[in-house]
Design an enzyme around this catalytic site. Structure first.
Site, mmCIF file in Angstrom:
data_model
loop_
_atom_site.group_PDB
_atom_site.id
_atom_site.type_symbol
_atom_site.label_atom_id
_atom_site.label_comp_id
_atom_site.label_asym_id
_atom_site.label_seq_id
_atom_site.Cartn_x
_atom_site.Cartn_y
_atom_site.Cartn_z
ATOM 1 N N HIS A 185 29.511 48.454 47.801
ATOM 2 C CA HIS A 185 29.306 49.040 49.131
ATOM 3 C C HIS A 185 30.576 49.061 49.984
ATOM 4 O O HIS A 185 30.515 49.378 51.167
ATOM 5 C CB HIS A 185 28.202 48.276 49.880
ATOM 6 C CG HIS A 185 28.417 46.808 49.950
ATOM 7 N ND1 HIS A 185 27.491 45.899 49.496
ATOM 8 C CD2 HIS A 185 29.447 46.074 50.414
ATOM 9 C CE1 HIS A 185 27.942 44.680 49.681
ATOM 10 N NE2 HIS A 185 29.131 44.760 50.239
ATOM 11 N N ASN A 206 30.461 41.625 39.478
ATOM 12 C CA ASN A 206 31.924 41.536 39.519
ATOM 13 C C ASN A 206 32.452 40.688 38.368
ATOM 14 O O ASN A 206 31.740 39.833 37.854
ATOM 15 C CB ASN A 206 32.367 40.921 40.857
ATOM 16 C CG ASN A 206 32.327 41.931 41.988
ATOM 17 O OD1 ASN A 206 32.698 43.077 41.814
ATOM 18 N ND2 ASN A 206 31.856 41.507 43.158
#
Length: 441
Positions: free
Chosen positions: A170, A148
């Site tokens: 996910h 991220n």
């Protein structure tokens, strides 16, 4: 036999999940597994875990742990990236503590907002070095990014390199399972289509046997059965008509409505966990020595349990030709026709021997596209700052961030950016430390 390289393999618990997924496929059981990290101690633990998973599965893959990045990448077919630049200390703490001095509150701070901006600025240059190594050592590699801020990293890496980079998260699959639980339908019975940008994608369809399940989801709201940790998303459902794929604690800091300087009561009303990522990190750090000791104990058996991550499915389909659909973060190129062609989107993708192939979604509802565009603006400016080193783009990204603007004045935002750049020091490219030019280009 595929060569699969884990970059940042010292993220042992996450590596354990992915290793279990990959090695549990018989067709991948004899892959070359290369574990790379700059932290030799954490790397050693991950190697032990990998060998225990192989022992549990009664297989004999080639497992090599190394701190030499060139060796790890040379000839790799797949590279799974899960690094964190700057770690919990000093950088994550900096991303929370300095904004807090200005009254800017955050929950996770890894995707958007001032925390996401700073994380991107220190991460993108490091990842660019890695993909440039891949261009030299394994130009045909499929780079699977778990790092991220997902959208900013994937956008920048695809702009700055010829290496195929696909981002994996996910949240789409995980939220679908949560919704299934809320409405009392087995997750395996549900068919859905989601699309958008990472963490701000929406379920355009949520069905069972062709029957729309959105009325059942709205009943959860109407009957007062909303889980306490999901109030933000259900409120957004009421306002926007669609359910967003990322958690309430994440989503609360992507918009200006739930964490607001003039409405402190909203924090309690929507059960928003401020400083949540800090707490999670501290718990993980406090537990690590115990976890490490258990993993390294010769008597500990580590089972291979399938996780909800997509990496192994992509590798398996690419190697075997078995077709399946996954959700991935890719450059748009018209997949969502009413979002910019060059931005990073999260859409269903067909995977087989031809690789990861995004599905053409077409137009999404106009109000959803408008909401996403507010984040895309911040992403674009941050990517531009990372690739060009122009400091002015950092100010503009922060000014256009919806949550930051809800909490701070323009003068405060500029001062905050200055403080964060100074505090990050050498974690950021030198060009970003140069004074702002009088006339921004």
């Amino acid at each position: 036999m595929a060569k699969i390289t884990f970059i940042g393999a010292g993220s042992t618990v996450f590596a354990q999940n992915l290793l279990g997924d990959i090695l549990s496929y018989p067709e991948l059981a004899h892959s070359e597994i290369w574990l790379y990290d700059i932290d030799a101690e954490r790397l050693s633990t991950s190697e032990i875990v990998a060998r225990k998973i192989a022992a549990f599965l009664k297989i004999s893959p080639k497992i090599i742990a190394t701190t030499d990045r060139d060796r790890a990448l040379d000839g790799a077919d797949y590279a799974i990236n899960m690094i964190q630049v700057g770690g919990y200390k000093p950088c994550t703490v900096t991303d929370f503590e300095i904004p807090k001095k200005y009254g800017l509150r955050q929950t996770i701070a890894d995707t958007l907002g001032i925390g996401g901006i700073m994380r991107a600025l220190r991460t993108i240059p490091v990842q660019l070095e890695m993909v440039h190594d891949m261009e030299r050592l394994c130009p045909d590699v499929l780079h699977l990014n778990y790092v991220n801020p997902m959208a900013m990293n994937v956008w920048a890496l695809n702009r700055g390199s010829s290496v195929r980079t696909v981002g994996l998260c996910h949240s789409v699959r995980g939220t679908a399972a949560q919704l299934a639980k809320d409405i009392g339908v087995p997750a395996g019975d549900i068919n859905y289509v989601a699309a958008g940008i990472n963490h701000i994608a929406f379920y355009l369809k949520f069905e069972k046997d062709g029957r729309d399940l959105y009325p059942e989801i709205r009943k959860v709201l109407a009957e007062g059965r909303v889980p306490a940790d999901n109030r933000v998303r259900y409120d957004l459902l009421k306002r926007f008509g669609y359910f967003v794929t990322e958690s309430s604690e994440h989503f609360s800091e992507y918009v200006p409505w739930y964490i607001h300087r003039e409405r402190p009561d909203l924090i309690e009303e929507f059960n928003i966990p401020l400083d949540e990522y800090i707490r999670r990190c501290e718990v993980h750090i406090a537990d690590w020595e115990k976890t490490q000791a258990e993993m390294e104990d010769p008597n500990t058996v580590i089972e291979a349990k399938r996780s909800s991550e997509y990496a192994s499915e992509i590798i398996h389909s690419s190697e075997t030709g078995v077709s399946r659909v996954v959700y991935a973060n890719v450059i748009n190129k018209g997949s969502i026709s009413n979002l910019p062609a060059d931005c990073c989107v999260e859409v269903p993708c067909l995977v087989d021997k031809n690789g990861v192939q995004p599905v053409q979604i077409g137009e999404i509802p106009i109000h959803l596209a408008a909401l996403m565009q507010t984040s895309i603006n911040v992403q674009r400016l941050t990517v531009e700052a990372a690739l060009t080193g122009k400091r002015e783009h950092v100010y503009h990204a922060a000014m256009l961030d919806p949550h930051t603007a809800a909490e701070l004045s323009v003068d405060q935002i500029w001062s905050l950016v200055d403080d964060l750049i100074e505090e990050h020091g050498s974690w950021l490219p030198g060009a970003l430390h140069e004074p702002l030019r009088e006339a921004a280009e």
